[in-house]
Design a protein around this motif. Structure first.
Motif, short mmCIF file in Angstrom:
data_model
loop_
_atom_site.label_atom_id
_atom_site.label_comp_id
_atom_site.label_asym_id
_atom_site.label_seq_id
_atom_site.Cartn_x
_atom_site.Cartn_y
_atom_site.Cartn_z
N ARG A 6 0.86 -1.09 -0.15
CA ARG A 6 0.18 -0.07 0.15
C ARG A 6 0.97 0.84 0.01
O ARG A 6 2.17 1.44 0.62
N ARG A 7 0.26 2.32 -0.65
CA ARG A 7 1.19 3.62 -0.54
C ARG A 7 0.98 4.01 1.10
O ARG A 7 1.97 4.39 1.04
N TYR A 8 -0.50 4.49 1.24
CA TYR A 8 -0.25 5.13 2.86
C TYR A 8 -1.30 3.57 3.32
O TYR A 8 -1.19 2.92 3.64
N CYS A 9 -0.44 4.87 4.72
CA CYS A 9 -0.66 3.35 6.24
C CYS A 9 -2.25 4.08 6.68
O CYS A 9 -3.65 4.85 6.13
N ARG A 10 -2.86 2.09 6.66
CA ARG A 10 -4.65 2.68 6.51
C ARG A 10 -4.26 3.03 7.86
O ARG A 10 -4.04 3.32 9.52
N ARG A 11 -5.50 3.91 8.93
CA ARG A 11 -6.92 4.09 9.57
C ARG A 11 -7.72 3.76 9.98
O ARG A 11 -8.37 3.87 9.36
N GLU A 12 -8.00 2.82 11.23
CA GLU A 12 -9.28 1.97 11.79
C GLU A 12 -10.21 3.21 11.80
O GLU A 12 -9.61 3.90 12.20
N SER A 13 -11.28 2.91 11.37
CA SER A 13 -12.39 4.43 12.16
C SER A 13 -13.42 3.73 12.48
O SER A 13 -14.12 2.11 11.68
N ALA A 14 -13.97 4.35 12.63
CA ALA A 14 -15.75 3.48 12.72
C ALA A 14 -16.66 5.57 12.49
O ALA A 14 -17.75 5.66 12.95
N LEU A 15 -16.03 6.19 11.68
CA LEU A 15 -16.75 7.03 10.82
C LEU A 15 -18.38 6.70 9.71
O LEU A 15 -17.78 6.15 9.96
N ARG A 16 -19.22 7.59 9.81
CA ARG A 16 -20.41 7.46 8.98
C ARG A 16 -19.71 8.60 7.89
O ARG A 16 -19.36 9.55 8.12
N ALA A 17 -20.33 8.06 6.72
CA ALA A 17 -20.36 8.94 5.65
C ALA A 17 -21.76 8.39 4.35
O ALA A 17 -22.10 7.48 4.92
N THR A 18 -21.84 9.85 3.87
CA THR A 18 -22.33 9.56 2.75
C THR A 18 -21.76 9.24 1.94
O THR A 18 -21.07 10.35 0.95
N ALA A 19 -22.26 8.62 0.25
CA ALA A 19 -22.64 8.43 -0.40
C ALA A 19 -23.27 8.99 -1.76
O ALA A 19 -24.71 8.58 -1.28
N THR A 20 -22.80 9.68 -2.48
CA THR A 20 -24.37 10.18 -3.51
C THR A 20 -23.54 10.41 -4.62
O THR A 20 -22.88 10.82 -5.42
N SER A 21 -23.87 9.68 -5.80
CA SER A 21 -24.14 9.29 -6.96
C SER A 21 -23.41 11.05 -7.11
O SER A 21 -24.26 11.85 -7.30
N CYS A 22 -22.87 10.81 -8.75
CA CYS A 22 -22.70 12.28 -9.07
C CYS A 22 -23.95 13.85 -10.07
O CYS A 22 -24.08 14.29 -10.09
N ASP A 23 -24.67 12.79 -9.89
CA ASP A 23 -26.23 13.87 -10.39
C ASP A 23 -26.84 14.49 -9.04
O ASP A 23 -28.37 14.96 -9.29
N GLY A 24 -26.71 13.88 -7.90
CA GLY A 24 -27.33 13.88 -7.25
C GLY A 24 -28.58 13.24 -6.76
O GLY A 24 -29.23 13.49 -5.69
N ALA A 25 -28.47 11.81 -7.17
CA ALA A 25 -30.13 11.40 -7.08
C ALA A 25 -30.42 10.13 -6.86
O ALA A 25 -31.19 9.63 -5.44
N THR A 26 -28.94 9.28 -6.12
CA THR A 26 -29.11 9.01 -5.30
C THR A 26 -27.84 9.02 -3.99
O THR A 26 -26.60 9.58 -4.44
N THR A 27 -28.80 8.29 -2.57
CA THR A 27 -27.54 8.52 -1.85
C THR A 27 -28.09 7.17 -1.00
O THR A 27 -28.72 6.91 -0.48
N PHE A 28 -26.37 7.08 -0.55
CA PHE A 28 -26.59 6.05 0.54
C PHE A 28 -25.72 6.22 1.33
O PHE A 28 -24.26 7.51 2.01
N GLN A 29 -25.89 5.80 2.54
CA GLN A 29 -25.38 6.18 4.14
C GLN A 29 -24.49 5.10 3.79
O GLN A 29 -24.62 3.41 3.86
#
Length: 90
Positions: A6-29
């Motif tokens: 791997r190029r970068y060191c990984r850091r474990e996390s428990a963060l919440r995030a939102t993934a949104t399609s580029c057109d903004g029509a679909t969002t996933f938690q």
């Protein structure tokens, strides 16, 4: 013994995030299982039809970045961040 390529060191996390399609029509938690300067491993509640490229927002890190999926397995996927070249990120 296998070396970690791997190029970068990984850091474990428990963060919440939102993934949104580029057109903004679909969002996933989702949750960020681990994160590096170059990408992250995301976990969704169920398998989702995530587009190949999307916007990822991680409020706790004040991060809003374009991401590209590099692998997917069930409810998990690995993404690479698409940093703006003009910002000098790599």
């Amino acid at each position: 013994m296998m070396s970690d390529r791997r190029r970068y060191c990984r850091r474990e996390s428990a963060l919440r995030a939102t993934a949104t399609s580029c057109d903004g029509a679909t969002t996933f938690q989702c949750h960020v299982q681990n994160i590096t300067a170059g990408g992250a491993k995301l976990t969704f509640a169920t398998a989702v039809d995530l587009p190949h490229e999307f916007e990822l927002e991680i409020p706790q890190l004040a991060l809003n970045v374009e991401a590209r999926m590099v692998w997917r397995e069930g409810e998990e996927c690995g993404v690479t961040f698409i940093w703006p070249q003009q910002a000098g990120y790599r």
